[in-house]
Design an enzyme around this catalytic site. Sequence first.
Site, PDB file in Angstrom:
ATOM      1  N   HIS A  81       1.651  -0.406  -5.159  1.00  0.00           N
ATOM      2  CA  HIS A  81       0.944  -1.816  -5.046  1.00  0.00           C
ATOM      3  C   HIS A  81       0.993  -2.129  -3.872  1.00  0.00           C
ATOM      4  O   HIS A  81       1.171  -2.019  -2.484  1.00  0.00           O
ATOM      5  CB  HIS A  81       2.669  -2.258  -5.499  1.00  0.00           C
ATOM      6  CG  HIS A  81       3.638  -1.916  -4.920  1.00  0.00           C
ATOM      7  ND1 HIS A  81       4.572  -0.961  -5.294  1.00  0.00           N
ATOM      8  CD2 HIS A  81       4.813  -2.468  -3.659  1.00  0.00           C
ATOM      9  CE1 HIS A  81       5.737  -0.722  -4.249  1.00  0.00           C
ATOM     10  NE2 HIS A  81       5.193  -2.326  -3.702  1.00  0.00           N
ATOM     11  N   PHE A  96       1.266  -1.292   0.510  1.00  0.00           N
ATOM     12  CA  PHE A  96       0.062  -0.367  -0.015  1.00  0.00           C
ATOM     13  C   PHE A  96       0.750   1.236  -0.080  1.00  0.00           C
ATOM     14  O   PHE A  96       0.579   2.063   0.603  1.00  0.00           O
ATOM     15  CB  PHE A  96      -0.809  -0.303   0.938  1.00  0.00           C
ATOM     16  CG  PHE A  96      -1.628  -1.376   0.919  1.00  0.00           C
ATOM     17  CD1 PHE A  96      -3.135  -1.619   0.649  1.00  0.00           C
ATOM     18  CD2 PHE A  96      -1.906  -1.976   1.757  1.00  0.00           C
ATOM     19  CE1 PHE A  96      -4.253  -1.981   0.366  1.00  0.00           C
ATOM     20  CE2 PHE A  96      -2.448  -3.298   1.816  1.00  0.00           C
ATOM     21  CZ  PHE A  96      -4.101  -3.064   1.085  1.00  0.00           C
ATOM     22  N   HIS A  97       1.314   1.043  -0.654  1.00  0.00           N
ATOM     23  CA  HIS A  97       2.754   2.584  -0.422  1.00  0.00           C
ATOM     24  C   HIS A  97       3.089   2.815  -2.965  1.00  0.00           C
ATOM     25  O   HIS A  97       3.531   1.357  -3.176  1.00  0.00           O
ATOM     26  CB  HIS A  97       3.169   2.474  -0.215  1.00  0.00           C
ATOM     27  CG  HIS A  97       4.406   1.202   0.059  1.00  0.00           C
ATOM     28  ND1 HIS A  97       4.653   0.628   1.046  1.00  0.00           N
ATOM     29  CD2 HIS A  97       5.386   0.561  -1.212  1.00  0.00           C
ATOM     30  CE1 HIS A  97       5.211  -0.403   1.107  1.00  0.00           C
ATOM     31  NE2 HIS A  97       5.633   0.095   0.064  1.00  0.00           N
ATOM     32  N   LYS A  98       3.875   3.642  -3.232  1.00  0.00           N
ATOM     33  CA  LYS A  98       4.882   3.807  -4.364  1.00  0.00           C
ATOM     34  C   LYS A  98       5.969   4.665  -3.439  1.00  0.00           C
ATOM     35  O   LYS A  98       5.762   4.118  -2.192  1.00  0.00           O
ATOM     36  CB  LYS A  98       4.190   4.740  -4.938  1.00  0.00           C
ATOM     37  CG  LYS A  98       3.529   6.023  -4.654  1.00  0.00           C
ATOM     38  CD  LYS A  98       3.122   6.516  -6.098  1.00  0.00           C
ATOM     39  CE  LYS A  98       2.715   8.063  -5.550  1.00  0.00           C
ATOM     40  NZ  LYS A  98       1.697   8.321  -6.662  1.00  0.00           N
TER      41      LYS A  98
END
Length: 120
Positions: A91, A44-46
């Site tokens: 993602h 839950f990040h880029k």
Amino acid sequence: MPKLISLPTFKDKRGSLTVIEKIVPFEVKRVYFIYNSEGYERGFHKHKLTKQALIVTSGSCSVFVKNSKETLNYNLDSPSKCLMLNPEDYHWMNNFKKETVLLVLASEYYDINDYLDNDS
Ligand code: T46
């Protein structure tokens, strides 16, 4: 955009051998692996700079990548599959199995300031 590539794999009666050579488009500065994540979601990040190559060496998992238009779903279910993520690819991963080991090759050293939690 992420890119799913097939790693060269040599199979014979003794088993299989998969090679990562001259295929990852960055210098690998860091390697980590994720396991014992059955039933959990992660990511839950880029990133600002970090490029990554994701390979499931055992078991399987799903990787979702969200861009401005759509959410792409990749099923990493073979050690010969390698998912290349760019820094801008927001993602997350789920559907980890008990035996899943997710190996990640990263282009940068770990830096918490390289993480972006927003998906836009
Ligand atoms: C990513 C996905 C695929 C470190 O100290 N060094 C490291 O190199 C990494 C990757 C993590 N950590 C520490 C930071 C946290 O205290 O390990 C802990 C768990 O990391 P995180 O919550 O970021 O784990 P995931 O699975 O959500 O994300 C990881 C990577 O951090 C991330 O870059 O793209 O896997």
